[in-house]
Write a protein that holds these residues in place. Structure first.
Motif, PDB file in Angstrom:
ATOM      1  N   LEU A 120      -7.520  -1.372  -9.309  1.00  0.00           N
ATOM      2  CA  LEU A 120      -8.299  -1.579  -8.088  1.00  0.00           C
ATOM      3  C   LEU A 120      -9.770  -1.730  -8.461  1.00  0.00           C
ATOM      4  O   LEU A 120     -10.236  -1.124  -9.417  1.00  0.00           O
ATOM      5  N   SER A 121     -10.484  -2.512  -7.697  1.00  0.00           N
ATOM      6  CA  SER A 121     -11.918  -2.638  -7.937  1.00  0.00           C
ATOM      7  C   SER A 121     -12.623  -1.391  -7.412  1.00  0.00           C
ATOM      8  O   SER A 121     -12.070  -0.628  -6.609  1.00  0.00           O
ATOM      9  N   HIS A 142     -15.015  -1.463  -5.375  1.00  0.00           N
ATOM     10  CA  HIS A 142     -15.132  -1.734  -3.932  1.00  0.00           C
ATOM     11  C   HIS A 142     -13.852  -1.310  -3.207  1.00  0.00           C
ATOM     12  O   HIS A 142     -13.907  -0.683  -2.145  1.00  0.00           O
ATOM     13  N   ALA A 143     -12.696  -1.652  -3.779  1.00  0.00           N
ATOM     14  CA  ALA A 143     -11.413  -1.294  -3.149  1.00  0.00           C
ATOM     15  C   ALA A 143     -11.241   0.226  -3.111  1.00  0.00           C
ATOM     16  O   ALA A 143     -10.747   0.770  -2.112  1.00  0.00           O
ATOM     17  N   PHE A 174     -13.192   1.485  -0.301  1.00  0.00           N
ATOM     18  CA  PHE A 174     -12.498   1.115   0.932  1.00  0.00           C
ATOM     19  C   PHE A 174     -11.343   2.087   1.194  1.00  0.00           C
ATOM     20  O   PHE A 174     -11.179   2.561   2.322  1.00  0.00           O
ATOM     21  N   TYR A 175     -10.529   2.362   0.188  1.00  0.00           N
ATOM     22  CA  TYR A 175      -9.411   3.289   0.338  1.00  0.00           C
ATOM     23  C   TYR A 175      -9.914   4.645   0.838  1.00  0.00           C
ATOM     24  O   TYR A 175      -9.291   5.257   1.699  1.00  0.00           O
ATOM     25  N   VAL A 226      -1.033   1.286  -4.617  1.00  0.00           N
ATOM     26  CA  VAL A 226      -1.132  -0.079  -5.141  1.00  0.00           C
ATOM     27  C   VAL A 226       0.225  -0.769  -5.012  1.00  0.00           C
ATOM     28  O   VAL A 226       0.310  -1.911  -4.544  1.00  0.00           O
ATOM     29  N   ARG A 262       1.102  -1.487  -1.329  1.00  0.00           N
ATOM     30  CA  ARG A 262       0.332  -2.629  -0.800  1.00  0.00           C
ATOM     31  C   ARG A 262       0.796  -3.939  -1.432  1.00  0.00           C
ATOM     32  O   ARG A 262       0.936  -4.947  -0.739  1.00  0.00           O
TER      33      ARG A 262
END
Length: 140
Positions: free
Chosen positions: A22-23, A25-26, A29-30, A62, A65
């Motif tokens: 995951l980035s 940023h992600a 977000f999570y 992950v 999703r």
């Protein structure tokens, strides 16, 4: 496993991004969306620090999703896990419904693969015989 992980020390957001795919940023977000099962600890300087449990949970997220679980369902699942024991039946219902959706997608993809394999065979056969002219030619 690194020495830090074996001693139970925390991981930076960059290390977790590397381990989960995951980035950064992600990951933020999570956290904002309530997809983690526990609060992310912070250093005195405000930097996020994750545990091995956080990483293990994120790896499950992950896969859920990637397999198409709707964000709302993932949020609900995380909420149920955070609540602790007593709601396993509802968790199972969510996972079972998702598993059924994934199995339907796999069946549909297998049908698509079958049609594509047939079409590849048709073209390969015609080309091998030197008779490819006019193959699905709408102008003919």
């Amino acid at each position: 496993m690194t020495t830090a992980e074996t001693r139970g020390e925390s991981l930076s957001i960059g290390e977790v991004a590397e381990r989960t795919g995951l980035s950064v940023h992600a990951l933020r977000f999570y956290e904002r969306e309530g997809l983690l099962v526990g609060p992310v600890r912070r250093t005195t300087g405000g930097r996020r620090r994750y545990t091995r449990v956080d990483v293990d949970w994120l790896l499950i997220c992950v896969k859920l999703r990637e397999s198409g679980m709707p964000l709302a369902d993932l949020k609900r699942f995380a909420e149920l896990v955070r609540q602790g024991p007593g709601n396993e039946t509802e968790r199972l219902r969510l996972l079972d419904a998702h598993q059924q959706r994934v199995e339907e997608q796999i069946r549909a993809l297998e049908e698509c693969r079958s049609v594509i394999a047939w079409k590849v065979g048709v073209y390969a056969d015609h080309l091998a015989r030197g008779q490819a002219d006019g193959l699905w030619d709408p102008t003919a």
